[in-house]
Design an enzyme around this catalytic site. Structure first.
Site, mmCIF file in Angstrom:
data_model
loop_
_atom_site.group_PDB
_atom_site.id
_atom_site.type_symbol
_atom_site.label_atom_id
_atom_site.label_comp_id
_atom_site.label_asym_id
_atom_site.label_seq_id
_atom_site.Cartn_x
_atom_site.Cartn_y
_atom_site.Cartn_z
ATOM 1 N N ALA A 313 0.863 -1.180 0.000
ATOM 2 C CA ALA A 313 0.000 0.000 0.000
ATOM 3 C C ALA A 313 0.900 1.230 0.000
ATOM 4 O O ALA A 313 2.042 1.179 0.453
ATOM 5 C CB ALA A 313 -0.916 0.014 1.212
ATOM 6 N N LYS A 314 0.382 2.330 -0.509
ATOM 7 C CA LYS A 314 1.182 3.560 -0.521
ATOM 8 C C LYS A 314 0.247 4.756 -0.651
ATOM 9 O O LYS A 314 -0.825 4.661 -1.271
ATOM 10 C CB LYS A 314 2.176 3.555 -1.686
ATOM 11 C CG LYS A 314 3.485 4.263 -1.373
ATOM 12 C CD LYS A 314 4.321 3.462 -0.391
ATOM 13 C CE LYS A 314 5.663 4.145 -0.130
ATOM 14 N NZ LYS A 314 6.478 3.396 0.838
ATOM 15 N N GLY A 315 0.646 5.865 -0.074
ATOM 16 C CA GLY A 315 -0.138 7.086 -0.166
ATOM 17 C C GLY A 315 0.749 8.291 -0.375
ATOM 18 O O GLY A 315 1.943 8.270 -0.066
#
Length: 346
Positions: A313-315
């Site tokens: 996941a990444k933001g």
């Protein structure tokens, strides 16, 4: 005399905490009957700030009559603008007055962006928050590499106000926290109505643009649109959670879910490959394509996490009102503040 008395009533409402008021009205005796007055406390806004706001509401300005009023140590300004709109006498002021006046106030204080989507206010009668929904979806489309420019998208939605109103009705019906019996039948009926309207569009580009808004609303799983602060005010950011597989033409690899956070102050996105996933959040300086950057990072995180249970996941988020003064310290404070807003939006 009646006009002067009305103006005095509005001036009495102004104060340092409430320095701005607007009134949209008709003056049949004027060469240009459509008018609006700005009531301002203290120092007035420069015309170079006011005119773009007016033009983005789809109004043309012909003249301004400014008045300075001093009462004791306090100074007030009344600016009376003569304007025209494409609808002319067909513009129903009663139905759009509140939405227009509220929207101009929100733009004045930076709560609403000042761009061509604001033309929808007078074209549809939708309020400023409903216009913000359309704007936020358009901002997401830009990050999803949709090939049309914002200006071109603005023109497409303005050309089809009835479809835009139905799209907002679909959004409200789908996500309203006060669901009523028969909601499914209403959703199916409204969905069919939008489909039939889209089929009747003669422009291929307009069809593709408006159809994409329709698809995004259907791909949206949740939103914070109906949440309010402790004071009952709308939150300063708008969030959409998408099922990425339902968003057409997304660049590969497609996440399982993604959350887009929009506000005039920042924009950000969080991509999640699986229901159980882990990864970090970064401040990005790639305002035009931060989703592309985050997508690459999510893919790399997914590879790193291949040997453990959580997937990748990444933001990331970008600043839209970075301070021009105050140096590194001011910039750092804005980054921290926007990071907190982004996390709240998620």
């Amino acid at each position: 005399i009646e006009s002067a008395a009305s103006d005095l009533i509005q001036l009495e409402k102004l104060s340092p905490k409430n320095p701005f008021y607007i009134d949209l009205y008709r003056n049949p005796a004027s060469e240009f009957p459509l008018h609006f007055k700005l009531f301002q406390y203290g120092k007035p806004l420069p015309l170079s700030d006011i005119l773009p706001m007016i033009e983005n509401m789809d109004l043309r300005t012909y003249n301004e009559s400014p008045y300075k009023i001093s009462i004791g140590k306090e100074t007030f300004w009344i600016s009376d603008f003569s304007v025209t709109h494409a609808k002319g006498d067909l513009l129903d002021i009663a139905s759009v007055k509140n939405a227009f006046e509220e929207a101009v106030t929100k733009v004045r204080f930076g709560i609403m962006e000042n761009d061509g989507f604001n033309r929808l206010i007078l074209a549809t009668g939708l309020n400023w928050r409903e216009i913000t929904v359309i704007r936020a979806y358009a901002k997401y489309l830009h990050q999803a590499r949709f090939r049309f420019s914002q200006h071109y998208i603005e023109n497409a939605v303005i050309a089809h106000p009835d479809i835009v109103k139905n799209l907002i009705a679909l959004f409200n019906l789908k996500f309203s926290p006060t669901q009523k019996p028969g909601i499914e039948k209403k959703l199916i009926s409204l969905d069919k109505q939008i489909h039939d309207s889209l089929e009747a569009i003669t422009s291929l580009d307009d069809d593709r643009i408006l159809r994409r808004f329709w698809q995004l609303i259907k791909a949206t799983l949740r939103t914070n649109y109906f949440q309010t602060t402790e004071n009952g005010e709308p939150k300063e950011y708008l969030s959409f959670k998408f099922k990425s597989a339902d968003v057409p033409e997304l660049p590969l690899p497609r996440p399982l879910y993604e959350i887009f956070v929009y506000s005039p102050r920042l924009e950000g996105i969080h991509l999640r490959a699986e229901k159980v996933a882990r990864g970090g959040i970064r401040w990005s300086d790639r305002r035009e394509d931060f989703r592309t950057e985050v997508l690459g990072l999510m893919k790399a995180q997914k590879v790193k996490n291949a040997v453990i249970v959580p997937s990748g996941a990444k933001g990331g988020f970008v600043l839209k009102m970075a301070p021009t003064e105050g140096g590194r310290e001011a910039l750092q404070q804005e980054v921290i503040a926007c990071y907190k807003l982004f996390i709240r939006g998620l």
